[in-house]
Design a protein around this motif. Sequence first.
Motif, PDB file in Angstrom:
ATOM      1  N   VAL A  25       0.906  -1.027  -0.078  1.00 23.29           N
ATOM      2  CA  VAL A  25      -0.185  -0.132   0.013  1.00 23.29           C
ATOM      3  C   VAL A  25       0.757   1.322   0.061  1.00 23.29           C
ATOM      4  CG1 VAL A  25      -1.713   1.502   1.321  1.00 23.29           C
ATOM      5  CG2 VAL A  25      -2.024  -1.243   1.132  1.00 23.29           C
ATOM      6  N   ASN A  26       1.896   1.336   0.626  1.00 21.68           N
ATOM      7  CA  ASN A  26       2.679   2.472   0.867  1.00 21.68           C
ATOM      8  C   ASN A  26       3.516   2.609  -0.458  1.00 21.68           C
ATOM      9  OD1 ASN A  26       1.964   3.436   3.430  1.00 21.68           O
ATOM     10  ND2 ASN A  26       3.354   1.919   4.521  1.00 21.68           N
ATOM     11  N   ALA A  27       4.024   1.524  -1.221  1.00 23.04           N
ATOM     12  CA  ALA A  27       4.679   1.622  -2.348  1.00 23.04           C
ATOM     13  C   ALA A  27       3.824   2.511  -3.529  1.00 23.04           C
ATOM     14  CB  ALA A  27       5.069   0.158  -2.942  1.00 23.04           C
ATOM     15  N   LEU A  28       2.588   2.063  -3.024  1.00 20.67           N
ATOM     16  CA  LEU A  28       1.646   2.915  -4.268  1.00 20.67           C
ATOM     17  C   LEU A  28       1.106   4.176  -3.807  1.00 20.67           C
ATOM     18  CD1 LEU A  28      -0.565  -0.373  -5.047  1.00 20.67           C
ATOM     19  CD2 LEU A  28       1.024   0.587  -6.493  1.00 20.67           C
ATOM     20  N   THR A  29       1.145   4.433  -2.475  1.00 22.03           N
ATOM     21  CA  THR A  29       0.483   5.723  -1.991  1.00 22.03           C
ATOM     22  C   THR A  29       1.387   6.652  -1.459  1.00 22.03           C
ATOM     23  OG1 THR A  29      -0.316   4.686   0.088  1.00 22.03           O
ATOM     24  CG2 THR A  29      -1.614   4.337  -1.945  1.00 22.03           C
ATOM     25  N   PHE A  30       2.436   6.259  -0.546  1.00 18.50           N
ATOM     26  CA  PHE A  30       3.262   7.095   0.290  1.00 18.50           C
ATOM     27  C   PHE A  30       3.986   8.392  -0.738  1.00 18.50           C
ATOM     28  CE2 PHE A  30       5.629   8.468   3.775  1.00 18.50           C
ATOM     29  CZ  PHE A  30       5.124   7.758   4.827  1.00 18.50           C
ATOM     30  N   PRO A  31       3.602   9.392  -0.258  1.00 22.61           N
ATOM     31  CA  PRO A  31       4.239  10.603  -1.015  1.00 22.61           C
ATOM     32  C   PRO A  31       5.659  10.566  -0.876  1.00 22.61           C
ATOM     33  CG  PRO A  31       2.363  11.348   0.521  1.00 22.61           C
ATOM     34  CD  PRO A  31       2.606  10.032   0.840  1.00 22.61           C
ATOM     35  N   ARG A  32       6.351  10.863  -2.002  1.00 27.62           N
ATOM     36  CA  ARG A  32       7.746  11.155  -2.111  1.00 27.62           C
ATOM     37  C   ARG A  32       8.085  12.271  -2.501  1.00 27.62           C
ATOM     38  NH1 ARG A  32       5.404   6.032  -3.727  1.00 27.62           N
ATOM     39  NH2 ARG A  32       7.302   4.510  -4.038  1.00 27.62           N
ATOM     40  N   LEU A 180       2.590   0.940   9.309  1.00 26.28           N
ATOM     41  CA  LEU A 180       1.643   2.179   8.999  1.00 26.28           C
ATOM     42  C   LEU A 180       1.222   2.512   7.691  1.00 26.28           C
ATOM     43  CD1 LEU A 180      -0.119   4.526  10.446  1.00 26.28           C
ATOM     44  CD2 LEU A 180       1.935   5.853  10.185  1.00 26.28           C
ATOM     45  N   PRO A 181       0.030   1.782   7.163  1.00 23.19           N
ATOM     46  CA  PRO A 181      -0.322   2.121   5.673  1.00 23.19           C
ATOM     47  C   PRO A 181      -0.504   3.947   5.663  1.00 23.19           C
ATOM     48  CG  PRO A 181      -1.290   0.188   6.351  1.00 23.19           C
ATOM     49  CD  PRO A 181      -0.670   0.810   7.633  1.00 23.19           C
ATOM     50  N   ALA A 182      -0.215   4.518   4.742  1.00 23.66           N
ATOM     51  CA  ALA A 182      -0.433   5.748   4.600  1.00 23.66           C
ATOM     52  C   ALA A 182      -1.732   6.132   4.542  1.00 23.66           C
ATOM     53  CB  ALA A 182       0.267   6.366   3.303  1.00 23.66           C
ATOM     54  N   ALA A 240       5.698  12.291   4.311  1.00 23.79           N
ATOM     55  CA  ALA A 240       6.569  12.232   2.974  1.00 23.79           C
ATOM     56  C   ALA A 240       7.783  11.474   3.113  1.00 23.79           C
ATOM     57  CB  ALA A 240       6.600  13.531   2.457  1.00 23.79           C
ATOM     58  N   LEU A 241       8.355  10.813   2.069  1.00 23.09           N
ATOM     59  CA  LEU A 241       9.842  10.287   2.048  1.00 23.09           C
ATOM     60  C   LEU A 241      10.580  11.231   1.428  1.00 23.09           C
ATOM     61  CD1 LEU A 241       8.715   6.468   1.126  1.00 23.09           C
ATOM     62  CD2 LEU A 241       9.446   7.477   3.164  1.00 23.09           C
ATOM     63  N   GLY A 242      11.783  11.267   1.987  1.00 23.95           N
ATOM     64  CA  GLY A 242      12.784  12.455   1.508  1.00 23.95           C
ATOM     65  C   GLY A 242      13.408  12.265   0.267  1.00 23.95           C
ATOM     66  N   GLN A 243      13.729  10.853  -0.129  1.00 22.26           N
ATOM     67  CA  GLN A 243      14.151  10.376  -1.530  1.00 22.26           C
ATOM     68  C   GLN A 243      15.516  11.176  -1.797  1.00 22.26           C
ATOM     69  OE1 GLN A 243      12.067   7.896  -3.600  1.00 22.26           O
ATOM     70  NE2 GLN A 243      11.875   7.456  -1.508  1.00 22.26           N
ATOM     71  N   VAL A 315      11.998  -2.660   1.707  1.00 25.55           N
ATOM     72  CA  VAL A 315      11.868  -1.268   2.258  1.00 25.55           C
ATOM     73  C   VAL A 315      12.931  -0.352   1.677  1.00 25.55           C
ATOM     74  CG1 VAL A 315      11.846  -0.062   4.395  1.00 25.55           C
ATOM     75  CG2 VAL A 315      10.566  -2.055   4.287  1.00 25.55           C
ATOM     76  N   ASN A 316      14.002  -1.110   1.631  1.00 26.70           N
ATOM     77  CA  ASN A 316      15.024   0.174   1.246  1.00 26.70           C
ATOM     78  C   ASN A 316      14.984   0.519  -0.034  1.00 26.70           C
ATOM     79  OD1 ASN A 316      16.507  -0.401   3.529  1.00 26.70           O
ATOM     80  ND2 ASN A 316      18.142  -1.604   2.991  1.00 26.70           N
ATOM     81  N   ARG A 317      14.579  -0.421  -1.043  1.00 24.85           N
ATOM     82  CA  ARG A 317      14.329   0.010  -2.468  1.00 24.85           C
ATOM     83  C   ARG A 317      13.142   1.158  -2.401  1.00 24.85           C
ATOM     84  NH1 ARG A 317      15.528  -1.642  -7.318  1.00 24.85           N
ATOM     85  NH2 ARG A 317      13.824  -1.182  -9.030  1.00 24.85           N
ATOM     86  N   LEU A 318      12.186   1.047  -1.668  1.00 22.50           N
ATOM     87  CA  LEU A 318      10.935   2.038  -1.535  1.00 22.50           C
ATOM     88  C   LEU A 318      11.649   3.331  -1.266  1.00 22.50           C
ATOM     89  CD1 LEU A 318       8.037   2.944  -1.813  1.00 22.50           C
ATOM     90  CD2 LEU A 318       7.654   1.869   0.394  1.00 22.50           C
ATOM     91  N   THR A 319      12.562   3.445  -0.275  1.00 15.65           N
ATOM     92  CA  THR A 319      12.938   4.632   0.156  1.00 15.65           C
ATOM     93  C   THR A 319      14.091   5.400  -0.675  1.00 15.65           C
ATOM     94  OG1 THR A 319      14.625   3.399   1.578  1.00 15.65           O
ATOM     95  CG2 THR A 319      12.589   4.107   2.757  1.00 15.65           C
TER      96      THR A 319
END
Length: 361
Positions: A25-32, A180-182, A240-243, A315-319
């Motif tokens: 869910v977070n891979a699809l919805t978490f803001p970056r 925590l799903p976004a 949001a993720l800092g990317q 997880v690392n790949r998503l961040t």
Amino acid sequence: MSGLWRGYRLAAGGFFAVKAAALLVNALTFPRLRPRPTPAGPRVSLLVPARNEVHNLPHTLPGLLAQGAHEVLVLDDGSSDGTAPVARRLGARVVSGQPLPAGWHGKPWACQQLARAASGDVLIFTDADVFWQPGALGAVLHELARSRADLLSVYPRQLNVTPGERLLTPLVDDVLLTLLPAPLLRFPHPSAAAANGQLMAFRREAYERVGGHALVRAELLEDVAFAGRLKARGGRLALALGQRCVGVRMYRSYPESVAGFGKNAAAVHGRSRTLLLLSAAWHLAAYTLPWLLPARRWRGLTALRAAGLLERALVNRLTGRRTPADLAEGFLGPVTPLLALPVYLRALRRRVSWKGREYPP
């Protein structure tokens, strides 16, 4: 024995399935965040609480000063290492911290003083070990406006260098993205809240309406507590993720990670020793035990082992942490609960120490 094994397999399998679902869910919805130019308005104050940060500021403060904010303030919180002159020499305005009042913890008090000294319409608190890349401020302000949040908290990308700091530090992202799903943040209940004190951007009106950091004056986990209490008072929260925009090098070694996480672990577990012990035991059972049992005898072990290995790599790949060394951290899955045991032991103490101060856990 077969019934006990079946129950364990169902519990562990369900645990990994829930975490995998949250991660998807977070891979699809978490803001970056994505780099953007800094807009002409609003007036922004970038605020850095600093206590003995002379080893970080020469590396992080130039990037912060280059963002184009209205002002950059560094609060010298009783440093003994020359933090204030270094910050001045680099070009920041330095605020001398006042003595810690009774009933306050160090960081909330430092942030409260920074807010009083700031003149911006947007107050962005950021730690001295956070790296701001070009376009980061524009990205933060864009996401703050897009989300219409009163508080936007960003999780910087982990910039781990040495093997020791890779052992535990990336678990910050794992906890957030697998538990925590976004979309849950949209629920009004304050328990559906999280935040990262490394970067917290407030609309000033909302910050002052709840009393600023006085709201969490005696909290060690002040960021999460602030998010929940702001939400309880009708405030809007976003993450949001800092990317590529914002990074952090939290701890430089395994012992530093143990000390840092040990400071917060009791608060994360509701200051319950029982929950701390149960958490330690469960993670050993879920991640470590499958590697201690013979796969030929116990059906389903291969799937549990694979789940424990894949989790951190995904997880690392998503961040945005995608180097071979970053992805190889997944192989730490079976030993991570063992490496975390000193964190739990530290959290069980009656008092914790941090930056030369002692607090109840």
